[in-house]
Design a protein around this motif. Sequence first.
Motif, PDB file in Angstrom:
ATOM      1  N   VAL A  52       0.802  -1.230   0.000  1.00  0.00           N
ATOM      2  CA  VAL A  52       0.000   0.000   0.000  1.00  0.00           C
ATOM      3  C   VAL A  52       0.834   1.279   0.000  1.00  0.00           C
ATOM      4  N   VAL A  53       2.161   1.132   0.140  1.00  0.00           N
ATOM      5  CA  VAL A  53       3.006   2.327   0.154  1.00  0.00           C
ATOM      6  C   VAL A  53       3.456   2.647  -1.270  1.00  0.00           C
ATOM      7  N   ASP A  54       3.286   3.908  -1.625  1.00  0.00           N
ATOM      8  CA  ASP A  54       3.744   4.399  -2.928  1.00  0.00           C
ATOM      9  C   ASP A  54       5.272   4.517  -2.858  1.00  0.00           C
ATOM     10  N   PRO A  55       6.006   3.726  -3.657  1.00  0.00           N
ATOM     11  CA  PRO A  55       7.474   3.744  -3.528  1.00  0.00           C
ATOM     12  C   PRO A  55       8.102   5.090  -3.883  1.00  0.00           C
ATOM     13  N   THR A  56       7.326   5.973  -4.534  1.00  0.00           N
ATOM     14  CA  THR A  56       7.881   7.290  -4.883  1.00  0.00           C
ATOM     15  C   THR A  56       7.529   8.360  -3.850  1.00  0.00           C
ATOM     16  N   ASP A  57       6.783   7.989  -2.798  1.00  0.00           N
ATOM     17  CA  ASP A  57       6.369   8.960  -1.780  1.00  0.00           C
ATOM     18  C   ASP A  57       7.385   8.936  -0.635  1.00  0.00           C
ATOM     19  N   ARG A  58       8.293   9.922  -0.639  1.00  0.00           N
ATOM     20  CA  ARG A  58       9.371   9.906   0.356  1.00  0.00           C
ATOM     21  C   ARG A  58       8.856  10.107   1.776  1.00  0.00           C
ATOM     22  N   SER A  59       7.630  10.624   1.933  1.00  0.00           N
ATOM     23  CA  SER A  59       7.117  10.843   3.296  1.00  0.00           C
ATOM     24  C   SER A  59       6.674   9.536   3.951  1.00  0.00           C
ATOM     25  N   THR A  60       6.486   8.478   3.156  1.00  0.00           N
ATOM     26  CA  THR A  60       6.079   7.196   3.745  1.00  0.00           C
ATOM     27  C   THR A  60       7.030   6.054   3.384  1.00  0.00           C
ATOM     28  N   ALA A  61       7.564   6.074   2.147  1.00  0.00           N
ATOM     29  CA  ALA A  61       8.313   4.902   1.669  1.00  0.00           C
ATOM     30  C   ALA A  61       9.572   4.636   2.491  1.00  0.00           C
ATOM     31  N   ARG A  75     -13.543   3.824  -3.292  1.00  0.00           N
ATOM     32  CA  ARG A  75     -14.400   4.920  -3.725  1.00  0.00           C
ATOM     33  C   ARG A  75     -13.751   6.289  -3.508  1.00  0.00           C
ATOM     34  N   GLU A  76     -12.769   6.348  -2.582  1.00  0.00           N
ATOM     35  CA  GLU A  76     -12.070   7.618  -2.356  1.00  0.00           C
ATOM     36  C   GLU A  76     -11.022   7.861  -3.437  1.00  0.00           C
ATOM     37  N   GLN A  77     -10.580   6.774  -4.086  1.00  0.00           N
ATOM     38  CA  GLN A  77      -9.486   6.898  -5.037  1.00  0.00           C
ATOM     39  C   GLN A  77      -9.838   6.117  -6.303  1.00  0.00           C
ATOM     40  N   PRO A  78     -10.727   6.683  -7.116  1.00  0.00           N
ATOM     41  CA  PRO A  78     -11.246   5.937  -8.258  1.00  0.00           C
ATOM     42  C   PRO A  78     -10.166   5.534  -9.258  1.00  0.00           C
ATOM     43  N   SER A  79      -9.002   6.154  -9.188  1.00  0.00           N
ATOM     44  CA  SER A  79      -7.920   5.795 -10.104  1.00  0.00           C
ATOM     45  C   SER A  79      -7.413   4.382  -9.824  1.00  0.00           C
ATOM     46  N   GLY A  80      -7.803   3.824  -8.675  1.00  0.00           N
ATOM     47  CA  GLY A  80      -7.358   2.474  -8.343  1.00  0.00           C
ATOM     48  C   GLY A  80      -6.104   2.451  -7.494  1.00  0.00           C
ATOM     49  N   GLU A  81      -5.436   3.582  -7.372  1.00  0.00           N
ATOM     50  CA  GLU A  81      -4.215   3.613  -6.557  1.00  0.00           C
ATOM     51  C   GLU A  81      -4.588   3.863  -5.102  1.00  0.00           C
ATOM     52  N   ARG A  82      -4.474   2.843  -4.300  1.00  0.00           N
ATOM     53  CA  ARG A  82      -4.873   2.981  -2.903  1.00  0.00           C
ATOM     54  C   ARG A  82      -3.635   3.180  -2.036  1.00  0.00           C
ATOM     55  N   TRP A  83      -2.876   4.261  -2.327  1.00  0.00           N
ATOM     56  CA  TRP A  83      -1.645   4.485  -1.587  1.00  0.00           C
ATOM     57  C   TRP A  83      -1.918   4.995  -0.176  1.00  0.00           C
ATOM     58  N   PHE A  84      -1.169   4.416   0.734  1.00  0.00           N
ATOM     59  CA  PHE A  84      -1.124   4.859   2.125  1.00  0.00           C
ATOM     60  C   PHE A  84      -0.621   6.299   2.176  1.00  0.00           C
ATOM     61  N   ALA A  85      -1.279   7.142   2.959  1.00  0.00           N
ATOM     62  CA  ALA A  85      -0.879   8.550   3.039  1.00  0.00           C
ATOM     63  C   ALA A  85      -0.791   9.003   4.491  1.00  0.00           C
ATOM     64  N   MET A  86       0.172   9.856   4.766  1.00  0.00           N
ATOM     65  CA  MET A  86       0.388  10.306   6.138  1.00  0.00           C
ATOM     66  C   MET A  86       0.783  11.772   6.143  1.00  0.00           C
ATOM     67  N   ALA A  87       0.139  12.553   7.012  1.00  0.00           N
ATOM     68  CA  ALA A  87       0.549  13.937   7.234  1.00  0.00           C
ATOM     69  C   ALA A  87       1.644  13.898   8.296  1.00  0.00           C
ATOM     70  N   GLY A  88       2.848  13.609   7.846  1.00  0.00           N
ATOM     71  CA  GLY A  88       3.947  13.229   8.733  1.00  0.00           C
ATOM     72  C   GLY A  88       4.181  14.116   9.935  1.00  0.00           C
ATOM     73  N   ARG A  89       4.300  15.425   9.713  1.00  0.00           N
ATOM     74  CA  ARG A  89       4.628  16.312  10.831  1.00  0.00           C
ATOM     75  C   ARG A  89       3.528  16.333  11.874  1.00  0.00           C
ATOM     76  N   LYS A  90       2.281  16.335  11.409  1.00  0.00           N
ATOM     77  CA  LYS A  90       1.170  16.360  12.364  1.00  0.00           C
ATOM     78  C   LYS A  90       1.064  15.054  13.149  1.00  0.00           C
ATOM     79  N   VAL A  91       1.314  13.915  12.461  1.00  0.00           N
ATOM     80  CA  VAL A  91       1.276  12.633  13.165  1.00  0.00           C
ATOM     81  C   VAL A  91       2.407  12.617  14.197  1.00  0.00           C
TER      82      VAL A  91
END
Lengths: 150, 150
Positions: free
Chosen positions: A81-90, A134-150
């Motif tokens: 579920v992690v987008d390998p190009t998303d440096r905030s989570t990968a 249904r939140e991401q109709p493109s089919g990409e269900r990438w995990f997302a995090m608001a890092g600093r706030k978390v």
Amino acid sequence: MRSAGTDTVGGLVFATTTPERPCPAAAPEIAYRIGQGRIPAFDISAVCSGFLYTMASAGALITAGITDSVLVVAAEAYSRVVDPTDRSTAVLFGDGAGAVMLRAGPADEPGALLAYDLGSDGEGAELIRIPEPREQPSGERWFAMAGRKV
Amino acid sequence: MRSAGTDTVGGLVFATTTPERPCPAAAPEIAYRIGQGRIPAFDISAVCSGFLYTMASAGALITAGITDSVLVVAAEAYSRVVDPTDRSTAVLFGDGAGAVMLRAGPADEPGALLAYDLGSDGEGAELIRIPEPREQPSGERWFAMAGRKV
């Protein structure tokens, strides 16, 4: 289980937020595959805190006399579920698994569980999420995090 | 909670197999929305037996002294995953929700929890399932059950 010196266990609780499928739970299948038959077995979902809640619940089932031992298993496959190009989570989330055997014993025994201070913060539920289709109709269900706030 | 005569609760455990999203767990958000703040809160996933496992776990957390009361919530939205044209499931599975307040008390009190006989059968894991997207590339993730065998 071999290193815990036993071939059998009275229950199994499995912590995961990335199960292979939403239904059925994975714990009964794990119990069956490791030769434990029809023991009580269920899944707990609490993301990062899943292992702690599972330890507390499993220990409490023993304290309450519902079973005399529980295998606590935790496993995540965030690579699904992690987008390998998303440096905030990968760089933070990957795959891993572990297990701990809990059994009834004297409170003053070395390794005995002492106490828990558990909590949650549902106000921040939007800050870290795996979207539903249904939140991401493109089919990409990438995990997302608001890092600093978390 | 009003009918249980209290405004506060020490923890919340939520049983579901059809959460709105896989991450984060829903229990903390429920706790926050009903004004209970940062109490211990986590989800349990065990399909039909979810409420029973959640009752047992919540009661055990009280017995073990981890908290003195737990709100047990169970909710399912099977209308999201049941194929309305599949007569083997559509006539049996729907949506519903319930909640029970558990608190510490004398063992001989009316309504006290007595005992559990819990079990599972992981050998039949293929008999009832919600497929993952990769299993059903058409996008239809219909819940399926081998009714007679289950």
